[in-house]
Design an enzyme around this catalytic site. Structure first.
Site, short mmCIF file in Angstrom:
data_model
loop_
_atom_site.label_atom_id
_atom_site.label_comp_id
_atom_site.label_asym_id
_atom_site.label_seq_id
_atom_site.Cartn_x
_atom_site.Cartn_y
_atom_site.Cartn_z
N LYS A 27 0.88 -1.19 0.00
CA LYS A 27 0.00 0.00 0.00
C LYS A 27 0.91 1.23 0.00
O LYS A 27 1.41 1.65 1.03
CB LYS A 27 -0.87 -0.03 1.26
CG LYS A 27 -2.22 0.65 1.15
CD LYS A 27 -2.20 2.12 0.85
CE LYS A 27 -1.88 2.99 2.02
NZ LYS A 27 -1.73 4.40 1.64
N GLU A 55 9.47 1.74 10.78
CA GLU A 55 10.54 2.71 10.47
C GLU A 55 9.88 4.07 10.52
O GLU A 55 9.16 4.45 9.61
CB GLU A 55 11.08 2.45 9.06
CG GLU A 55 11.70 1.09 8.85
CD GLU A 55 13.03 0.93 9.54
OE1 GLU A 55 13.65 1.94 9.91
OE2 GLU A 55 13.45 -0.22 9.71
N CYS A 97 13.77 10.74 6.63
CA CYS A 97 13.57 10.37 8.04
C CYS A 97 14.85 10.56 8.85
O CYS A 97 14.80 10.92 10.02
CB CYS A 97 13.12 8.93 8.12
SG CYS A 97 14.14 7.84 7.14
N GLU A 120 10.10 16.51 14.39
CA GLU A 120 10.45 16.42 12.97
C GLU A 120 9.76 17.53 12.18
O GLU A 120 8.56 17.74 12.33
CB GLU A 120 9.97 15.05 12.49
CG GLU A 120 10.53 14.61 11.19
CD GLU A 120 10.11 13.17 10.88
OE1 GLU A 120 8.94 12.82 11.11
OE2 GLU A 120 10.97 12.42 10.41
P1 NAD Z 1 2.37 8.78 7.08
O1 NAD Z 1 2.53 8.12 8.38
O2 NAD Z 1 1.39 9.87 6.95
O3 NAD Z 1 1.94 7.71 5.97
C1 NAD Z 1 2.70 6.56 5.72
C2 NAD Z 1 1.81 5.49 5.11
O4 NAD Z 1 0.85 5.07 6.07
C3 NAD Z 1 1.00 5.97 3.90
O5 NAD Z 1 0.95 4.94 2.96
C4 NAD Z 1 -0.38 6.23 4.49
O6 NAD Z 1 -1.42 6.12 3.58
C5 NAD Z 1 -0.45 5.10 5.52
N1 NAD Z 1 -1.41 5.30 6.61
C6 NAD Z 1 -1.94 6.47 7.08
N2 NAD Z 1 -2.79 6.21 8.11
C7 NAD Z 1 -2.78 4.88 8.30
C8 NAD Z 1 -3.43 4.00 9.23
N3 NAD Z 1 -4.26 4.46 10.17
N4 NAD Z 1 -3.17 2.68 9.15
C9 NAD Z 1 -2.31 2.19 8.23
N5 NAD Z 1 -1.70 2.96 7.31
C10 NAD Z 1 -1.92 4.29 7.34
O7 NAD Z 1 3.83 9.21 6.64
P2 NAD Z 1 4.26 10.08 5.37
O8 NAD Z 1 3.81 11.47 5.64
O9 NAD Z 1 3.84 9.39 4.12
O10 NAD Z 1 5.86 9.97 5.42
C11 NAD Z 1 6.65 10.79 6.17
C12 NAD Z 1 7.05 10.10 7.45
O11 NAD Z 1 7.71 8.88 7.17
C13 NAD Z 1 8.04 10.91 8.25
O12 NAD Z 1 7.68 10.92 9.61
C14 NAD Z 1 9.35 10.17 8.06
O13 NAD Z 1 10.28 10.36 9.08
C15 NAD Z 1 8.90 8.77 7.94
N6 NAD Z 1 9.92 7.95 7.23
C16 NAD Z 1 10.70 7.09 7.94
C17 NAD Z 1 11.68 6.33 7.31
C18 NAD Z 1 12.57 5.40 8.07
O14 NAD Z 1 13.22 4.57 7.47
N7 NAD Z 1 12.64 5.47 9.38
C19 NAD Z 1 11.85 6.46 5.93
C20 NAD Z 1 11.03 7.33 5.22
C21 NAD Z 1 10.05 8.08 5.90
#
Ligand code: NAD
Length: 496
Positions: free
Chosen positions: A175, A250, A284, A383
């Protein structure tokens, strides 16, 4: 460009007929529409993956490896095209998108090797203290995996999960983020083309609420691998708790870099910039907190501000662009809001801090350095996920380490010093899953990736990435010809 769900080897619309617009962040225009999956589609996809697991889950690593290599080959052949799609969808400069595709290729090739090596590790004998038994260890694929990815590295984050899951023999439902769904669908098309059996990889575009949450909750999903924000990570973990699913998270970070007085100026400025401006700071592990020795601070900050102002900002497809737009209007709004609140808290804007005046359209934001950021400011603690660096100075090494570790996050950290002993000493004391010495951000598929504290659970990449999709199983055999003789003292039956 694909616009349908990829489910059980076929392309189809969402059952509810819903769709999602896809916006180019450089122009703010909708350039594509994709299907928006709902809970019924998730159920269909998980069932398809469960059916496929009956056969794919029994293949050997050697049988799976050619599929991974074929995916890598097709990704490489479509390198420019995929990178261009990533720029349209995410906004990043083309050279960065090309880098992402190359990394994704390397990831599939690496896990092809690990799939083959896995065969050699199967049935490893375990020495036991009781010679009447033999014990072997086997690694079994976990079952159906739910893979949920963010928008900052759309194709690469998918590769980090899909490649090890395929290598392990798991089947999966991916997803991708609703903000950047385009390249995940192309990855699905590639797996179709190379003949990956139907149902092994299913790709559902859709929102977090509509598709992500039902996927994390689905009782037939055995493993959820999530990359995204902390608050959503908590929800995913709670959803997984009901069925005691394996979960790896992550999440975000607020990664510090300690710069000692003896750090080389040019190299330090370069790594700071790479740490906070690459991918518009939407990383991240971005080096978002700079902790610099007060003796070096004036010269370092002057040079950093000068170089930051010279960065070429623009559409990611325009040659020479080094900083593209933020991914979305929401992200642009939240970065601007965070900077405003830092200033209200007492921080000083050394450079940037606004939309570039010459770019009226697109979600552009200038490279920004904030100094004197109070530790109580949310800009220091949380962040921002944009090209915004927060700076504080230090006098003693102990003070610097305490400041660096005073964070709810522990994803990454960095230290710059010409004295390798000092750098090593500091690195060992930094509480983070990844510590860079005299650099920041270089990431290798072979090395473990993940954080401590609120930055997540588990590690991706390397051997650890494969282990995420394997269950460890012992097979213990009683080999002695002697009766066990606990209840049946006289096994011949005489005397009973
Ligand atoms: P997000 O948490 O908004 O979304 C991530 C994913 O989760 C998307 O596919 C979204 O549709 C899905 N999602 C949203 N609500 C959900 C729920 N209730 N249940 C299941 N899935 C759900 O994150 P984002 O804004 O897309 O990405 C940015 C974030 O990702 C930042 O906080 C960043 O630090 C983190 N990130 C971490 C790493 C790592 O390796 N640690 C790498 C890249 C990004």
């Amino acid at each position: 460009m694909r616009d349908k769900l990829y489910l059980d080897g076929e392309w189809r619309d969402a059952r509810g007929g819903e769709t999602l617009p896809v916006v180019n962040p450089s122009t703010e225009e909708v350039f594509h529409t994709v299907a928006a999956a709902g809970p019924e589609d998730v159920d269909d996809a998980v069932r398809a993956a469960a059916r496929a697991f009956h056969t794919w889950g029994r293949t050997s690593g050697a049988e799976r490896a050619p599929h991974l290599r074929a995916i890598a080959r097709r990704l490489r052949e479509r390198r420019e095209e995929l990178a261009t799609l990533e720029v349209l969808d995410n906004g990043k400069p083309l050279p960065e998108a090309l880098w992402d595709v190359d990394d994704a290729v390397g990831c599939f090739e690496y896990y092809a090797e690990l799939a083959e090596e896995l065969d050699g590790r199967q049935d490893t004998a375990l020495p036991l203290p009781d010679g009447r038994f033999t014990c072997r260890v086997r690694y079994a694929p976990v079952g159906v995996a739910g893979l949920i990815t963010p928008w900052n590295y759309p194709l690469l984050m998918a590769a980090w999960k899909v490649a090890p899951a395929l290598a392990a023999g798991a089947t999966m439902v991916l997803k991708p983020s609703e903000v950047t769904p385009v390249t995940a669908l192309e990855l699905a098309a590639i797996t179709h083309e190379i003949g990956l059996p139907r149902g092994v990889l299913n790709v559902l575009t859709g929102t977090g609420r509509g598709a992500g949450e039902p996927l994390a909750r689905h009782p037939d999903v055995r493993k959820v691998a999530f990359t995204g924000s902390g608050p959503v990570g908590v929800k995913v973990m709670s959803a997984c708790a009901a069925d005691v699913k394996c979960v790896s998270l992550e999440l975000g970070g607020k990664s510090p870099m300690i710069v000692c007085a003896d750090a080389p100026l040019d190299a330090t400025v370069e790594w700071i910039m790479f740490g906070i401006y690459w991918n518009q700071g939407q990383v991240c592990s971005a080096t978002s907190r700079l902790i610099v020795d007060e003796r070096l601070a004036p010269a370092l900050l002057e040079r950093l501000a000068h170089e930051s102002r010279r960065i070429v900002i623009g559409d990611g497809l325009t040659p020479g662009t080094l900083l593209g737009p933020l991914v979305s209007e929401a992200q642009h709004r939240q970065v601007a809001r965070r900077v405003q609140s830092a200033v209200a808290d007492g921080a000083r804007v050394l450079c940037g801090g606004k939309r570039p005046p010459e770019l009226e359209r697109g979600y552009f934001y200038e490279p920004t350095v904030l100094t004197d950021v109070p530790v109580t400011s949310s800009a220091w603690a949380e962040e921002i996920f944009g090209p915004v660096l927060c700076v504080r100075t230090f006098r003693t090494e102990e003070e610097a380490i305490a400041l660096a570790n005073d964070s709810p996050f522990g994803l990454a950290a960095a230290v710059m010093s010409a004295d390798s002993e000092r750098a090593e000493r500091i690195a060992r004391q930094m509480d983070a899953g990844i510590v860079w010495i005299n650099c920041s951000q270089p990431t290798f598929t072979q090395a473990p990736w993940g954080g401590t504290k609120k930055s997540g659970i588990g590690r991706e990449l390397g051997q650890w990435g494969l282990d995420n999709y394997l269950e460890t199983k012992q097979l213990t055999t009683y080999t002695s010809t002697q009766p066990w003789g606990w209840y049946l003292k006289d096994p011949s039956g005489a005397g009973t």
